[in-house]
Design an enzyme around this catalytic site. Structure first.
Site, mmCIF file in Angstrom:
data_model
loop_
_atom_site.group_PDB
_atom_site.id
_atom_site.type_symbol
_atom_site.label_atom_id
_atom_site.label_comp_id
_atom_site.label_asym_id
_atom_site.label_seq_id
_atom_site.Cartn_x
_atom_site.Cartn_y
_atom_site.Cartn_z
ATOM 1 N N LYS A 82 -9.229 -8.630 7.878
ATOM 2 C CA LYS A 82 -9.726 -8.964 9.214
ATOM 3 C C LYS A 82 -9.960 -7.685 10.003
ATOM 4 O O LYS A 82 -9.132 -6.772 9.957
ATOM 5 C CB LYS A 82 -8.665 -9.831 9.914
ATOM 6 C CG LYS A 82 -9.026 -10.282 11.303
ATOM 7 C CD LYS A 82 -7.985 -11.238 11.857
ATOM 8 C CE LYS A 82 -6.852 -10.487 12.527
ATOM 9 N NZ LYS A 82 -6.059 -11.318 13.467
ATOM 10 N N HIS A 97 0.825 -1.211 0.000
ATOM 11 C CA HIS A 97 0.000 0.000 0.000
ATOM 12 C C HIS A 97 0.859 1.262 0.000
ATOM 13 O O HIS A 97 0.531 2.250 -0.652
ATOM 14 C CB HIS A 97 -0.935 0.000 1.219
ATOM 15 C CG HIS A 97 -2.110 -0.910 1.054
ATOM 16 N ND1 HIS A 97 -2.053 -2.253 1.326
ATOM 17 C CD2 HIS A 97 -3.378 -0.675 0.622
ATOM 18 C CE1 HIS A 97 -3.235 -2.804 1.070
ATOM 19 N NE2 HIS A 97 -4.057 -1.877 0.644
#
Lengths: 277, 202
Positions: free
Chosen positions: B112, B48
């Protein structure tokens, strides 16, 4: 005959890959209570298939193989030494039963054997047994453990069992699904801050269906379990009837000035095991 | 309302197969149980950061899936195999994800713990969803990876941070944030907090 180190390494593998029977049974029961095709049911079904697959293959239940905490009977101190346990951990790591999971805090470097001063954690316990017990607790759940100092006006908790109830319920509510719910709680009432966390963790060794020798604590354990599962947080925090698998309360003496409630949050992968000598 | 967790309502498990069409993705609702098959790519912190710094992406993510995962992999006979590949916590990618969704038209973000309101808004605007994989289910997730097709940034980022191209079959997930602005985490948090207040009031 296998050497002691090999025996201990195999014991670590079993702890890593095979969940205790009582935990598995409780998960299966919980799964059946959830609505068919609900997200809670699917998550629990996945968890249960994962448990069976890991046991069959002897591979870790969870990739976070956690902090290893050994509780060794005092009578085994000369035989099951810190050094021997370290050797066993290094072998288990080399064989892929444990992840390379230990970091030098300041440099950020990996300690590839998982063995150094302070890792694994070893406690010698004065008890009339000859046994080694092991808990493996992952970081996600450890991050959700917390401690309260009573009285705590923000949650209206005084220095009594009702205050303990409020503190534990607050811990569960704050953790939501982040500790990989459904969780298993070890709680210490009293003590100083440091020994209370140890005591809380030790409670995680108790089987789910045991009975607390303190009647009031036994009652409180049941009440917390019932109310926690009514919160609707559910497996992984996605909603459902199963938020907690069990709660175990232990008690320590305290100073007149202190009243701590310490909550150790364990994930569904409640890995604990005992090796008898 | 908890979608698939509603009382007495039988919701079938939706099969999602790559490429993930916008129309199908937009029809998903928070709470739906899904099984993902086909190609998915892993990407976590360094991936990212690389994207945010203007780095080139190794593949076209359009109608694809990005999985927040740092897998344990081994190489046997010249081929990579997944040993453990459960999800990692997604919140760390909050600053980057809205832009990633807008730029790439990725359809599934898998991880998650859920993501923030900006990511939820990006899902709504561009037609994407956030899927929760089962935390800790390492053996099952590894079994769902049928083949590792490729890997990018292995040298630069290391194995745990690289972009792995997995071919998965029936990878079990739950729609936790949909493209209609609903986050299961928010609604569960809200309802559990309400219940908690009742217990504490007594």
């Amino acid at each position: 005959m296998a050497s002691l180190t090999e025996k201990l390494a195999r014991f670590i593998q079993e702890t890593s890959s095979s969940i205790p029977e009582d935990v598995e049974k409780t998960l299966v029961k919980a799964m059946r209570k959830e609505e068919k095709n609900s997200s809670a049911r699917m998550v629990l079904e996945t968890i249960i298939s994962n448990i069976r697959l890991a046991r069959e293959k002897g591979t870790p239940l969870c990739q976070d193989t956690g902090t290893l905490t050994f509780f060794v009977s005092e009578s085994l101190r000369k035989k099951v030494t810190v050094e021997k346990l370290g050797e066993a951990v290094a072998i288990a790591t080399k064989n892929g039963w444990l992840r390379r999971n230990t970091i030098e805090t300041l440099s950020g470097k990996s300690i590839d054997t998982n063995v150094c001063a302070g890792a694994p954690v070893v406690h010698y316990v004065d008890e009339p047994f000859k046994r080694v017990r092991l808990i493996m607790k992952g970081g996600g759940s450890e991050n959700m453990s917390m401690q309260f100092s009573l009285p705590d006006v923000s949650i209206n908790a005084g220095r009594d069992l009702d205050g303990v109830y409020r503190a534990v319920m607050t811990a569960i509510e704050r953790a939501q699904g982040f500790g990989c719910a459904p969780g298993y709680l070890g709680v210490a009432v009293g003590g100083d801050r440091a020994c209370a966390f140890e005591k809380a963790k030790e409670q995680l060794l108790r089987p789910i269906d045991d009975t607390n020798p303190e009647k009031d604590l036994e009652k409180l354990e049941k009440k917390i379990l019932k109310d926690a599962n009514a919160l609707g947080i559910g497996p992984m925090g996605l909603g459902g009837k199963t938020t907690l698998l069990g709660v175990k309360l232990g008690v320590l003496p305290r100073l007149p000035a202190s009243y701590f409630v310490t909550v150790a949050y364990m994930c569904w992968a409640a890995r604990r095991r005992e090796l008898k000598f | 309302m908890l979608g698939g967790a509603q009382k007495g309502v039988e919701v079938l498990i939706t099969q999602l197969t790559y490429p993930f069409e916008e129309k199908i993705v937009r029809s998903l609702r928070a709470g739906d149980a899904v099984k993902v098959s086909g190609i998915i790519w892993t990407g976590r912190d360094r991936f990212h950061k690389h994207f945010a710094d203007g780095g080139k992406l190794p593949v076209d993510f359009k109608d694809g899936a990005l999985y927040h995962c740092g897998p344990v992999v081994v190489k046997r006979d010249g081929e990579w195999h997944a040993v453990a590949c459960g999800p990692t916590t997604s919140v760390r990618e909050n600053p980057y994800e809205p832009d990633f969704i807008a730029t790439t038209n990725v359809r599934l973000i898998i991880g998650k713990g859920g993501m923030d309101a900006n990511t939820l808004a990006a899902c709504k605007k561009h037609g994407a969803v956030y899927l929760q994989a089962v935390g800790g289910a390492a053996a099952i997730s590894a079994a769902a990876v049928k083949r590792i097709r490729n890997v990018y940034f292995l040298e630069e980022f290391g194995a745990a941070e690289a972009c792995w191209e997995f071919e998965v079959e029936d990878f079990p997930c739950v729609v936790a944030m949909d493209s209609h602005g609903v986050s299961l985490f928010d609604s569960v948090k809200e309802s559990s907090e309400k219940k908690y207040r009742e217990f504490i009031k007594k």
